[in-house]
Design a protein around this motif. Structure first.
Motif, PDB file in Angstrom:
ATOM      1  N   UNK A 308       0.753  -1.090   0.045  1.00 33.99           N
ATOM      2  CA  UNK A 308      -0.108   0.029   0.063  1.00 33.99           C
ATOM      3  C   UNK A 308       1.070   1.347   0.017  1.00 33.99           C
ATOM      4  N   UNK A 309       0.698   2.200  -1.036  1.00 31.50           N
ATOM      5  CA  UNK A 309       1.391   3.392  -0.998  1.00 31.50           C
ATOM      6  C   UNK A 309       1.141   4.374   0.142  1.00 31.50           C
ATOM      7  N   UNK A 310       2.300   5.022   0.812  1.00 37.04           N
ATOM      8  CA  UNK A 310       2.004   6.027   1.592  1.00 37.04           C
ATOM      9  C   UNK A 310       1.241   7.132   1.116  1.00 37.04           C
ATOM     10  N   UNK A 311       0.849   8.123   1.972  1.00 39.68           N
ATOM     11  CA  UNK A 311       0.377   9.371   1.604  1.00 39.68           C
ATOM     12  C   UNK A 311       1.589  10.460   1.759  1.00 39.68           C
ATOM     13  N   UNK A 312       2.383  10.613   0.442  1.00 36.84           N
ATOM     14  CA  UNK A 312       3.512  11.633   0.399  1.00 36.84           C
ATOM     15  C   UNK A 312       3.164  12.758  -0.019  1.00 36.84           C
ATOM     16  N   UNK A 313       3.965  14.143   0.376  1.00 33.80           N
ATOM     17  CA  UNK A 313       3.729  15.188   0.082  1.00 33.80           C
ATOM     18  C   UNK A 313       4.823  15.433  -1.026  1.00 33.80           C
ATOM     19  N   UNK A 314       4.016  15.687  -2.485  1.00 31.97           N
ATOM     20  CA  UNK A 314       4.965  15.894  -3.574  1.00 31.97           C
ATOM     21  C   UNK A 314       5.322  17.340  -3.854  1.00 31.97           C
ATOM     22  N   UNK A 315       4.558  18.394  -3.374  1.00 33.86           N
ATOM     23  CA  UNK A 315       4.783  19.784  -3.124  1.00 33.86           C
ATOM     24  C   UNK A 315       4.002  20.395  -2.284  1.00 33.86           C
ATOM     25  N   UNK A 316       4.284  21.625  -1.691  1.00 35.94           N
ATOM     26  CA  UNK A 316       3.718  22.069  -0.583  1.00 35.94           C
ATOM     27  C   UNK A 316       2.127  22.153  -0.699  1.00 35.94           C
ATOM     28  N   UNK A 317       1.671  21.381   0.490  1.00 32.75           N
ATOM     29  CA  UNK A 317       0.199  21.559   0.492  1.00 32.75           C
ATOM     30  C   UNK A 317      -0.362  20.372  -0.452  1.00 32.75           C
ATOM     31  N   UNK A 318       0.318  19.644  -1.200  1.00 29.07           N
ATOM     32  CA  UNK A 318      -0.100  18.662  -2.170  1.00 29.07           C
ATOM     33  C   UNK A 318       0.343  17.265  -1.635  1.00 29.07           C
ATOM     34  N   UNK A 319      -0.292  16.375  -1.305  1.00 29.39           N
ATOM     35  CA  UNK A 319      -0.018  14.921  -1.105  1.00 29.39           C
ATOM     36  C   UNK A 319      -0.854  14.070  -2.075  1.00 29.39           C
TER      37      UNK A 319
END
Length: 334
Positions: A308-319
């Motif tokens: 299961x993929x984790x919820x990661x931050x790809x840019x500020x405020x965006x996960x």
């Protein structure tokens, strides 16, 4: 400076036991490990298909269904509550501060009560006013904010259209002076022209009264019109979360992209490029291993099926919760 958080959850889960003595009991995880931050004064949107857990999340934050695991807190600057451990006087006080606007304005109002009595009922039940004159004054004040006049207060719900009934429902939710409002598909049962009127009313009331909204919807165009931040849910989990403008401009998760591709175009010659999702959302009682979306995802790999993929931050405020979001962002689809 960012606004302080009114609602904060950490790994929030809601699980129901279904079945009886004849059938083996099963565990239905309607909400699975949700972590969200809702700033005070914001309009926070939650979208997803039917069965994704949107309504259960909203009810959990209202303490209308028990929280099975994780934490959820409410902090309006005056009081702080742990929503998983509310009862007695604290729960009664929280009911004044957090209210719900129902989806169906036809079923939500008692046909045997006048509009005045419907709006006044929370005041009387919670003991928020000292006498009838004070109650009537509060009812008239809230009714005016919701564009209802004195003549409306003497009538019964059957005399009103859907949009007018929803304004009555909104007035009932506001009359206790809450800080937090859950609007559960509150315009889904209305005509498109009436939807815009109700959404504009909610936005003006939010700004005037400094309210915080959790706005639940399956309609992305409605969310775009109202919300500051949007969380996309699938099978009880958040798969993507971002500020509204950023999400609509640059969605990262395949499920979010599929939802956006299904938005109808106003151009009659535009046949669109809707991404068809194969199959139905899996049963919450028999969830797939790995990524919950892998059974319908066109970009699935063996890793997706197993982990299961984790919820990661790809840019500020965006996960985003996707193993391949970086590859897909670069256009690699194989």
């Amino acid at each position: 400076m960012s606004e302080p958080l009114l609602i904060q959850t950490k790994d929030l889960s809601v699980t129901f036991s279904i079945g009886n003595g004849v059938f083996k009991k099963q565990q239905l995880k309607a909400v699975d490990g949700i972590s969200i931050d809702i700033p005070k004064g914001s309009f926070f949107g939650v979208v997803g298909e039917s069965g994704s857990g949107k309504t259960t999340l909203g009810r959990a934050l209202l303490n209308a269904v028990p929280i099975s695991d994780g934490h959820a807190t409410y902090d309006d600057g005056e009081v702080t509550y742990d929503l998983a451990d509310l009862d007695g006087a604290a729960l009664k006080d929280y009911r004044k501060r957090a209210q719900l606007i129902f989806q169906d304005p036809y079923a939500a109002l008692s046909p045997r009560m006048t509009v005045r009595d419907i709006i006044a009922e929370p005041l009387e039940v919670m003991g928020l006013t000292a006498n009838r004159e004070e109650t009537d004054a509060r009812v008239r004040e809230i009714a005016a904010k919701c564009r209802l006049n004195l003549e409306h207060l003497r009538r019964f719900p059957h005399a009103f259209s859907g949009g007018q009934r929803q304004r009555i429902s909104i007035a009932r939710a506001l009359v206790s002076g809450p800080q937090f409002i859950v609007a559960d598909e509150s315009v889904a049962a209305l005509d498109v022209s009436i939807q815009a009127d109700i959404l504009n009313l909610l936005k003006s009331i939010q700004q005037e009264m400094g309210l915080t909204f959790l706005f639940i919807s399956h309609d992305l165009s409605v969310v775009a019109h109202t919300c500051d931040h949007v969380a996309v849910m699938y099978l009880g989990r958040i798969v993507e979360s971002a500020p509204t403008r950023q999400l609509f401009k640059n969605a990262r998760h395949p499920y979010t992209k599929a939802l956006f591709s299904a938005i109808p175009s106003l151009d009659p010659d535009d046949r669109g490029s809707a991404q068809k999702l194969v199959g139905e959302i899996p049963s919450p009682t028999n969830q797939p291993t790995g990524c919950k979306f892998h059974t319908r995802c066109p970009y699935v790999t063996e890793l997706c099926k197993q982990q299961e993929p984790p919820l990661v931050t790809c840019e500020e405020g965006h996960a985003v919760s996707c193993h391949r979001w970086e590859e897909l962002q670069e256009g690699i689809t194989a």
